[in-house]
Enzyme design. Structure first.
Site, short mmCIF file in Angstrom:
data_model
loop_
_atom_site.label_atom_id
_atom_site.label_comp_id
_atom_site.label_asym_id
_atom_site.label_seq_id
_atom_site.Cartn_x
_atom_site.Cartn_y
_atom_site.Cartn_z
N PHE A 142 -11.97 -6.88 13.75
CA PHE A 142 -10.84 -7.34 12.95
C PHE A 142 -10.48 -6.29 11.90
O PHE A 142 -11.33 -5.82 11.16
CB PHE A 142 -11.20 -8.66 12.27
N GLN A 143 -9.20 -5.91 11.87
CA GLN A 143 -8.66 -4.92 10.93
C GLN A 143 -9.37 -3.57 11.05
O GLN A 143 -9.57 -2.86 10.06
CB GLN A 143 -8.71 -5.43 9.49
N MET A 178 23.83 9.29 3.16
CA MET A 178 23.72 10.60 3.80
C MET A 178 23.93 10.49 5.31
O MET A 178 24.54 11.37 5.94
CB MET A 178 22.37 11.25 3.49
N LYS A 212 -17.87 -0.83 5.29
CA LYS A 212 -18.32 -1.85 4.36
C LYS A 212 -19.84 -1.88 4.22
O LYS A 212 -20.36 -2.16 3.13
CB LYS A 212 -17.79 -3.22 4.79
N GLU A 221 0.81 -1.22 0.00
CA GLU A 221 0.00 0.00 0.00
C GLU A 221 0.84 1.27 0.00
O GLU A 221 0.45 2.28 -0.58
CB GLU A 221 -0.94 0.00 1.21
#
Length: 611
Positions: free
Chosen positions: A161-162, A521, A211, A99
């Site tokens: 969940f999630q 760097m 959802k 993602e």
């Protein structure tokens, strides 16, 4: 590039994934009618039914109405209804490997195209994986629309969940974000998010999509993207303020135009170039503004700041009138505020009034659109400033502090040489993307940029790993332009999985890994300021990037010596598909000029002994 033809996996009762029933039924229902091998569909095969109108279809219709052609994302449970609606859409979906890659690809798409890039992710980890890219777009004022799945409304707050409080997490790093609450208004939510991402000062917006909202029936009709009535921004600066600023400019002996990223975001490069050339005023840019003014023009002093050119920093240090357009005066540009342009009256043009005098006090604040206000200034200047002597001084600084480097034959390949070789071999409108680190600075210092939207990098947030997914987004936005991504070994390791996307989509991009086996760097700062204690910055365990590229299905090339560079560059640019060149460069090479953090831009270091 569209994946609409791919059967969409569905879950069985046991949790196993199968192809869609429609695809399976189609395969099973064919019959051999006459033994000849030809088949026909049984008459009882159900005809394709009309797609039901749901909140998810309203989301997709809003994107279609906005003119969206591409979206970048990763599938998942809570966002699945939206993906199901995309199945029936002409929008091409680019499935990314992660993602974060989707957010960077969307960001780069927005930079190159000028229109918001769109990224999608599911709830929980999908949404949080977008956060780095959203924060990056926020810092750089890039137009991005993020659509995230969310657990059903009744589950919100129950640690489902999630589940993640996505709007809460992203509130500080979005221009606006919305929790969609109803299937009849979710399309409007998306349309407004798209409009807000591009209007005024651009930036990322987000719509969180429960959802149950996307699965429910909807009666909404798509609308053109429009901003809310409460959203306002100023395009024209106050006339009296413009006249006062014009008087300051025409009275100046040592004026400098400082172009920031807002010049490019506001499509104001023509106005910027006209203002500079008409009144023969030297031009300095910030890093996000690279390409706003052609660097091969005699008025160009190029980039100022921590790793800007010595002559740009001298011009800013000694100017008596600094005209800053679309610039937020971040610390990497200014160094110590008290020593930045100490003798200058400051004219500050910005569309966001919050930027005026935030870091550098503006003597002449001009709030408005960059192109519009520069046109106002152009028309208000009655007598051009006398800049002949000043321009000669600026040219003298160019001679005194050239951008050169030592490349002895008995030392390893210099990374600057690689950048120059690519610059020479590519078209003027070739797009450069980078990760963050030393390679980023060499790419901006040793490439001559003459066109806007050809420099694509992470500026304010400084996100390692930005380069490869950005190259994907840039190539999708501009398929007819060459795209070269400069990466460091440490930066490339962070998002190299996106090479699978470039191979799958057969994107003709070249990744040049300037491999010094360090986080370069960090190593440079450790050597300069931490007694050369190289803690956790040495990457001697790097993989063979050329072989890794081949494993992904890309072309892989390894280069060790100067005499191999030209052939490798030609081979990569002629190859029709993604190429990774692993350039083994000098591990001790450092980026100069350099102004220590918080230092005086006029006291820049040109070599190690100057720090």
């Amino acid at each position: 590039m569209s994946e609409r033809a791919t059967p969409i996996p569905t879950e069985t009762a046991t949790g196993e994934s199968t192809e869609s029933d429609a695809a399976t039924d189609a395969a099973d229902s064919t019959t051999d009618t006459d033994g000849s091998g030809t088949t026909e569909t049984p008459t009882d095969q159900p005809a394709e039914t009309e797609v039901p109108k749901t909140g998810a279809t309203a989301v997709v219709e809003a994107l279609e109405t906005a003119g969206v052609e591409y979206a970048f994302g990763v599938q998942g449970g809570a966002i699945m209804p939206v993906y199901d609606a995309l199945y029936h859409s002409d929008i091409s979906h680019i499935t990314m490997a992660h993602e974060q890659g989707a957010s960077h690809a969307a960001d780069a798409y927005g930079i190159v195209s000028g229109e918001p890039g769109v990224c999608l992710a599911t709830s929980g980890p999908g949404a949080t994986n977008l956060v780095t890219g959203i924060a990056d777009a926020s810092m750089d004022s890039d137009p991005v629309v993020a659509l995230t799945g969310q657990v059903p409304t009744d589950f919100v707050g129950n640690d489902a969940f999630q589940e993640t409080d996505t709007t809460g997490v992203t509130a500080p790093i979005t221009k606006t974000n919305t929790f969609a609450s109803h299937p009849d208004t979710v399309g409007t939510d998306v349309s407004e998010a798209f409009a807000l991402a591009r209007e005024g000062r651009p930036g990322p917006t987000l719509v969180d999509l429960p959802k149950d909202v996307t699965q429910a029936d909807s009666t909404a009709e798509p609308q053109e993207p429009t901003t809310p009535d409460t959203y306002e921004y100023q395009t024209h600066a106050d006339d009296d303020a413009v006249r006062a600023a014009a008087d300051a400019i025409q009275s100046a002996n040592r004026p400098v135009l400082l172009f920031g990223g807002g010049v490019i975001k506001g499509d104001a490069t023509e106005e910027a170039r006209e203002l500079a050339t008409t009144y023969e005023i030297p031009v300095v840019t910030t890093m996000p503004a690279v390409g706003a003014f052609p660097e091969d023009h005699e008025l160009a002093m190029e980039m100022a700041g921590m790793h800007g050119t010595g002559y740009a920093n001298m011009a800013v240090t000694h100017t008596d009138c600094l005209v800053a357009v679309g610039c937020r005066f971040d610390d990497r540009l200014t160094g110590g505020i008290e020593t930045f342009a100490p003798d200058a009256e400051v004219v500050h043009v910005d569309i966001d009034p919050a930027e005026i005098s935030k870091n550098v006090q503006a003597d002449y604040p001009l709030v408005g659109d960059a192109g519009t206000v520069m046109t106002q200034l152009h028309e208000a200047i009655e007598t051009p400033p006398q800049t002949k002597k000043w321009r000669a001084t600026c040219q003298q600084w160019k001679s005194e502090y050239p951008m050169d480097y030592r490349a002895p034959d008995d030392e390893p390949l210099k990374p600057q040489f690689v950048v120059e070789a690519f610059d020479e071999a590519t078209e003027d409108d070739a797009i450069v993307t980078t990760g963050v680190g030393q390679h980023q600075m060499w790419a901006v210092q040793y490439w001559t940029y003459t066109e806007p939207r050809t420099w694509v990098s992470s500026h304010g947030l400084g996100t390692m790993g930005y380069g490869l997914p950005a190259a994907i987004g840039a190539k999708i936005a501009a398929p007819d332009q060459q795209v070269v991504s400069f990466e460091g070994d440490g930066s490339f390791l962070m998002t190299m999985q996106e090479l699978s996307v470039a191979v799958r989509e057969n994107l003709d991009i070249t990744v040049a890994v300037l491999n010094n086996e360090h986080i370069g760097m960090v190593r440079q700062w450790q050597d300069a300021f931490f007694g050369s204690r190289r803690m956790a910055s040495e990457y001697h365990w790097c993989p063979d990037f050329a072989k890794l590229a081949e494993a992904f299905g890309a072309k892989g090339i390894a280069v060790d010596d100067y005499d191999e560079v030209a052939d490798a560059v030609t081979e990569a640019l002629e190859y029709d598909g993604p190429t990774v060149i692993d350039f083994h460069v000098d591990p001790e090479a450092n980026v100069y000029p350099m102004v220590p953090s918080g230092g005086d831009n006029g006291q820049f270091a040109l070599e190690d002994g100057h720090l």
